[in-house]
Design a protein around this motif. Structure first.
Motif, PDB file in Angstrom:
ATOM      1  N   ASP A 121       0.828  -1.209   0.000  1.00 35.93           N
ATOM      2  CA  ASP A 121       0.000   0.000   0.000  1.00 35.93           C
ATOM      3  C   ASP A 121       0.858   1.253   0.000  1.00 35.93           C
ATOM      4  N   GLN A 122       1.933   1.228   0.769  1.00 38.79           N
ATOM      5  CA  GLN A 122       2.830   2.379   0.827  1.00 38.79           C
ATOM      6  C   GLN A 122       3.520   2.587  -0.514  1.00 38.79           C
ATOM      7  N   CYS A 124       2.364   1.720  -3.493  1.00 36.87           N
ATOM      8  CA  CYS A 124       1.367   2.264  -4.419  1.00 36.87           C
ATOM      9  C   CYS A 124       1.096   3.733  -4.135  1.00 36.87           C
ATOM     10  N   ASN A 125       1.090   4.079  -2.864  1.00 34.05           N
ATOM     11  CA  ASN A 125       0.841   5.472  -2.507  1.00 34.05           C
ATOM     12  C   ASN A 125       1.941   6.385  -3.030  1.00 34.05           C
ATOM     13  N   LYS A 128       1.991   5.790  -7.254  1.00 32.90           N
ATOM     14  CA  LYS A 128       0.785   5.949  -8.067  1.00 32.90           C
ATOM     15  C   LYS A 128      -0.187   6.987  -7.517  1.00 32.90           C
ATOM     16  N   LEU A 129      -0.604   6.806  -6.259  1.00 34.59           N
ATOM     17  CA  LEU A 129      -1.660   7.664  -5.726  1.00 34.59           C
ATOM     18  C   LEU A 129      -1.238   9.123  -5.613  1.00 34.59           C
ATOM     19  N   THR A 130      -0.082   9.360  -5.032  1.00 36.61           N
ATOM     20  CA  THR A 130       0.367  10.747  -4.862  1.00 36.61           C
ATOM     21  C   THR A 130       0.613  11.431  -6.208  1.00 36.61           C
ATOM     22  N   ARG A 165     -11.961  10.543  -3.327  1.00 32.41           N
ATOM     23  CA  ARG A 165     -10.530  10.411  -3.037  1.00 32.41           C
ATOM     24  C   ARG A 165      -9.734  11.565  -3.638  1.00 32.41           C
ATOM     25  N   LYS A 229      -3.963  -7.674  -0.791  1.00 36.00           N
ATOM     26  CA  LYS A 229      -4.265  -6.436  -1.519  1.00 36.00           C
ATOM     27  C   LYS A 229      -4.966  -6.773  -2.831  1.00 36.00           C
ATOM     28  N   CYS A 232      -4.993  -0.893  -6.109  1.00 30.70           N
ATOM     29  CA  CYS A 232      -3.888   0.021  -5.800  1.00 30.70           C
ATOM     30  C   CYS A 232      -4.382   1.205  -4.989  1.00 30.70           C
ATOM     31  N   GLY A 233      -5.693   1.459  -5.038  1.00 28.86           N
ATOM     32  CA  GLY A 233      -6.261   2.552  -4.275  1.00 28.86           C
ATOM     33  C   GLY A 233      -6.778   3.693  -5.119  1.00 28.86           C
TER      34      GLY A 233
END
Length: 236
Positions: A121-122, A124-125, A128-130, A165, A229, A232-233
């Motif tokens: 998760d970290q 992906c964060n 990708k997410l950030t 989100r 998981k 990816c969020g």
């Protein structure tokens, strides 16, 4: 023109829009979206099978549309090869490679090697997410290739969604398409696609976290296969 930004759109407006689009096809949804948002609309493309279909449809609606790819720097060589082919095929589309601010080496230095195994998760964060969150601040709305058939967590997706989100409007033109219909379109229009699809990879992410899927298994079974998981969020 009616304001339909994240901060102003109401549930009633969303319901009305989706009701009006109910019997429309994907290209009609894209026409509506580009008419409504114009340059304030971006497509975040993973260049999977759905992505290739959407790139082709978008090229028919807006030849100079902006498309971003979240380049985690961990993708398969086949994915990068495909992007180069797409850039050559659609020279007027603005395809942008968006990378995280943290390099691979810096991530290793700060968080240790193989973060995707220890804390997926970290990873992906960071990768990708950030980067997507930062990119989407430049636009009012974004396009996604989500399909309801993909998983139970996506079965509720509408054509037009309020994305809490990223505080954006998320438009999903392919929600009713089946996997077979995606491939019918690819074959009919002789589109380039990721060669890994021919090697039992229906859903393709980063090389470190993606495995082939056995026949009969869920299409996303190979994503984060050795962990609990499932997403990816980006689409929660």
């Amino acid at each position: 023109m009616e304001e339909l930004s994240y901060s102003s759109i109401s549930d009633e407006q969303l319901t009305k829009i989706n009701t009006e689009l109910t019997k429309k096809d994907a290209i009609d949804v894209l026409k509506w979206a580009y008419k409504k948002y114009g340059e304030e609309l971006v497509y975040a493309c993973s260049f999977g099978a759905e992505g290739i279909v959407l790139v082709d449809l978008i090229s028919k609606v807006k030849k100079d549309a902006t498309i971003v790819f979240l380049d985690t720097e961990f993708h398969f060589k086949e994915t990068y090869d495909l992007i180069n082919k797409v850039i050559e095929k659609y020279p007027t589309l603005k395809i942008k490679m968006v990378k995280p601010s943290l390099t691979v080496d810096k991530q290793k230095e700060l968080h240790g090697d193989e973060l995707w195994k220890k804390a997926p998760d970290q990873c992906c964060n960071i990768r990708k997410l950030t980067p997507l969150a930062e990119e989407l601040t430049k636009y009012q709305a974004w396009i996604s290739g989500l399909r309801r058939e993909q998983s139970s967590t996506r079965s509720h997706v509408q054509f037009v969604n309020k994305d809490n989100r990223f505080q954006s409007i998320k438009i999903c033109p392919l929600i009713h398409w089946t996997w077979d219909e995606i491939w019918m379109y690819i074959k009919l229009h002789n589109l380039h696609y990721n060669e890994l699809h021919d090697k039992s990879y229906p859903s393709i992410g980063c090389e470190n976290c993606t495995l082939p899927v056995a026949e009969g298994e869920d299409a996303r079974q190979g994503r984060w296969a050795n962990s609990t998981k499932t997403e990816c969020g980006l689409h929660q």
